[in-house]
Enzyme design. Structure first.
Site, PDB file in Angstrom:
ATOM      1  N   HIS A 113       0.850  -1.184   0.000  1.00 26.96           N
ATOM      2  CA  HIS A 113       0.000   0.000   0.000  1.00 26.96           C
ATOM      3  C   HIS A 113       0.885   1.232   0.000  1.00 26.96           C
ATOM      4  CE1 HIS A 113      -3.543   2.456   0.870  1.00 26.96           C
ATOM      5  NE2 HIS A 113      -2.740   3.179   1.624  1.00 26.96           N
ATOM      6  N   ARG A 150     -14.834  12.576   7.985  1.00 25.48           N
ATOM      7  CA  ARG A 150     -13.554  13.227   8.326  1.00 25.48           C
ATOM      8  C   ARG A 150     -13.253  14.339   7.335  1.00 25.48           C
ATOM      9  NH1 ARG A 150      -9.591   8.574   7.844  1.00 25.48           N
ATOM     10  NH2 ARG A 150      -8.024  10.144   8.234  1.00 25.48           N
ATOM     11  N   SER A 161      -7.750   3.636   9.050  1.00 22.20           N
ATOM     12  CA  SER A 161      -8.427   3.647   7.748  1.00 22.20           C
ATOM     13  C   SER A 161      -7.666   2.768   6.745  1.00 22.20           C
ATOM     14  CB  SER A 161      -8.503   5.107   7.258  1.00 22.20           C
ATOM     15  OG  SER A 161      -8.819   5.184   5.902  1.00 22.20           O
TER      16      SER A 161
HETATM   17  N1  URA Z   1      -5.828   7.031   2.709  1.00 23.07           N
HETATM   18  C1  URA Z   1      -6.739   6.285   3.366  1.00 23.07           C
HETATM   19  O1  URA Z   1      -7.137   5.218   2.907  1.00 23.07           O
HETATM   20  N2  URA Z   1      -7.218   6.731   4.537  1.00 23.07           N
HETATM   21  C2  URA Z   1      -6.811   7.901   5.093  1.00 23.07           C
HETATM   22  O2  URA Z   1      -7.271   8.252   6.153  1.00 23.07           O
HETATM   23  C3  URA Z   1      -5.854   8.685   4.394  1.00 23.07           C
HETATM   24  C4  URA Z   1      -5.367   8.210   3.199  1.00 23.07           C
END
Ligand code: URA
Length: 432
Positions: free
Chosen positions: A82, A168, A183
């Protein structure tokens, strides 16, 4: 304890229990508590923070809100990666097929463009015919059959993140390490790979402005992974200038193919080798990240990665011909030269500015947005002379190119009489 008491407890700086965190996430996703309540809790978390145990419990509660993949049919270890997002970051398009070609399966769910950063799914969809909309069954079958799939995250996975992220965004509560970490990691844990390599970007073109904060985010995510029983490595990498020389969906796919075929810009190829090396080591297919990097270099030289990409494109219905002739992807785009006003050594290329130009071009180009982009002919550490330092890619069919974009790309460059070295890519490695 009710929702209001949980909010008050966090507001007062006290640690929440697993049950309290599970309650608020569960009630929010099932519609029994309001956006106002969740927004208040999010702001309390931004201001008061969370302990590593609370952050992990928040992540696990979010995973519980939706479906998970069942990768049990995939033989051997699986590894995911990721990136927290950058400009010109097409690393997934190289490392996923490359690592799969070296014997470790890569189930990869990706997102779309966010803010000034591009999204892997938008990039991949520039390959004619290719679908990223794979059902969980088809996704898992493809990973089991050929070792790799790259698909869009389904709506049914981690619905809590989808709702909380939107809230958010609307309530100025995005910039919080526990909230970002939970997240990202909730989506990784829902996919369920055995090992995960995180590329946490730091700098002008990243969500984390400096290496110190990026390292803290990496640490938080590595900690969550450890508590979930996964092998997780966090790389902190620089994102001050765009990665590689291409920014823009189709141009980035072309550059990724060139890199998989053993070419590509030095900084981008280096990052791909490092990330792939760590993926192979985390999955146990290499004894160390250094050995993994050597395997990755061989995979780039031998063409095994590009052969695997061809298989993946075919499996997802795409035209395989573009893997042989990647220049077909940007057909129809005019290349408008950008010459700098001053000559000298390039000391800086503002990644955020370049990312925003490409976002604006995409917005104006409508149906032709895939070919919009910027090509950097000069990078930090190189000399800019009277030749163009960059080109703006603009679809001929969309009318005259916006003059402002050309001026913005020019303004993204800084030059000096003094030579500077090229930027180094890796700024740190965080392990459990
Ligand atoms: N990418 C995400 O998946 N979540 C976040 O909070 C910030 C970037």
């Amino acid at each position: 304890m009710g929702i209001r008491e949980v909010i008050a407890k966090k507001r007062d700086g006290r640690e929440l229990t697993s049950e309290e965190i599970g309650l608020v996430v569960g009630e929010y996703v099932s519609g029994n508590s309001s956006d106002a309540e969740m927004a208040a809790l999010l702001m309390a978390i931004v201001l008061r923070g969370m302990t590593p145990r609370e952050t992990a419990d928040l992540t696990f509660a979010m995973v519980e809100s939706g479906e998970r993949l069942d990768l049990s049919s995939v033989p051997g270890m699986t590894v995911d990666k990721h990136s927290t997002g950058g400009v010109g970051d097409k690393t997934t398009l190289v490392v996923a097929p490359l690592v799969a070609s070296l014997g470790v399966a890569v189930p990869k769910m990706s997102g779309r463009a966010l803010g000034h950063t591009g999204g892997t799914i938008d990039k991949l969809e520039t390959i004619p015919g290719l679908t990223t909309d794979l059902s969980p069954d088809r996704f898992c079958r493809q990973v089991a059959d050929i070792g790799v799939a790259i698909a869009a995250q389904t709506e049914r996975m981690v619905p809590a993140d989808k709702r909380i992220y939107a809230l958010r965004d609307a309530t100025a509560t995005v910039e919080s390490i526990p909230l970002i970490a939970s997240s990202v990691m909730s989506k990784k844990l829902a996919v369920g790979a055995d090992a995960i390599v995180l590329d946490v970007k730091a700098g002008r073109g990243a969500f984390m402005p400096d290496v110190e904060r990026a390292r803290k985010l990496a640490q938080a995510m590595v900690d969550i992974g450890g508590r979930a029983g996964k092998r997780v490595v966090g790389l902190v990498t620089r994102m001050d200038e765009p990665l590689g020389r291409a920014v823009g969906d189709a141009a980035e796919v072309a550059e990724a193919i060139e890199t998989l075929a053993g070419g590509g810009p030095a900084d981008f190829a280096e990052l791909c080798e490092i990330v792939a090396g760590h993926m192979l080591a985390a999955a146990g297919a290499a004894g160390s990240a250094e050995e993994g990097r050597t395997f990755a270099q061989r995979g780039l030289e031998s063409g095994s990665g590009v052969a695997k990409l061809r298989e993946m494109v075919a499996a997802q219905g795409g035209q395989v011909g573009v893997v042989e002739e990647p220049e077909r992807l940007t057909l129809g785009a005019a290349r408008i030269p950008v010459v700098l006003e001053r000559q000298g050594h390039v000391t800086r290329i503002d990644a955020r500015r370049v990312g925003l130009v490409v976002r604006q071009l995409r917005a104006r180009a409508g149906a032709h947005k895939a070919v919009c982009g910027v090509l950097l002919h000069r990078k930090v550490g190189e000399v800019a002379d009277v030749k163009p330092a960059a080109s703006v890619l603009w679809p001929e069919a969309a009318g005259p190119a916006p003059e402002r974009a050309i001026a913005e790309v020019r303004a993204a460059f800084e030059v000096s009489e003094k030579a500077v070295p090229a930027n180094c890519v890796l700024a740190g490695v965080v392990t459990a």
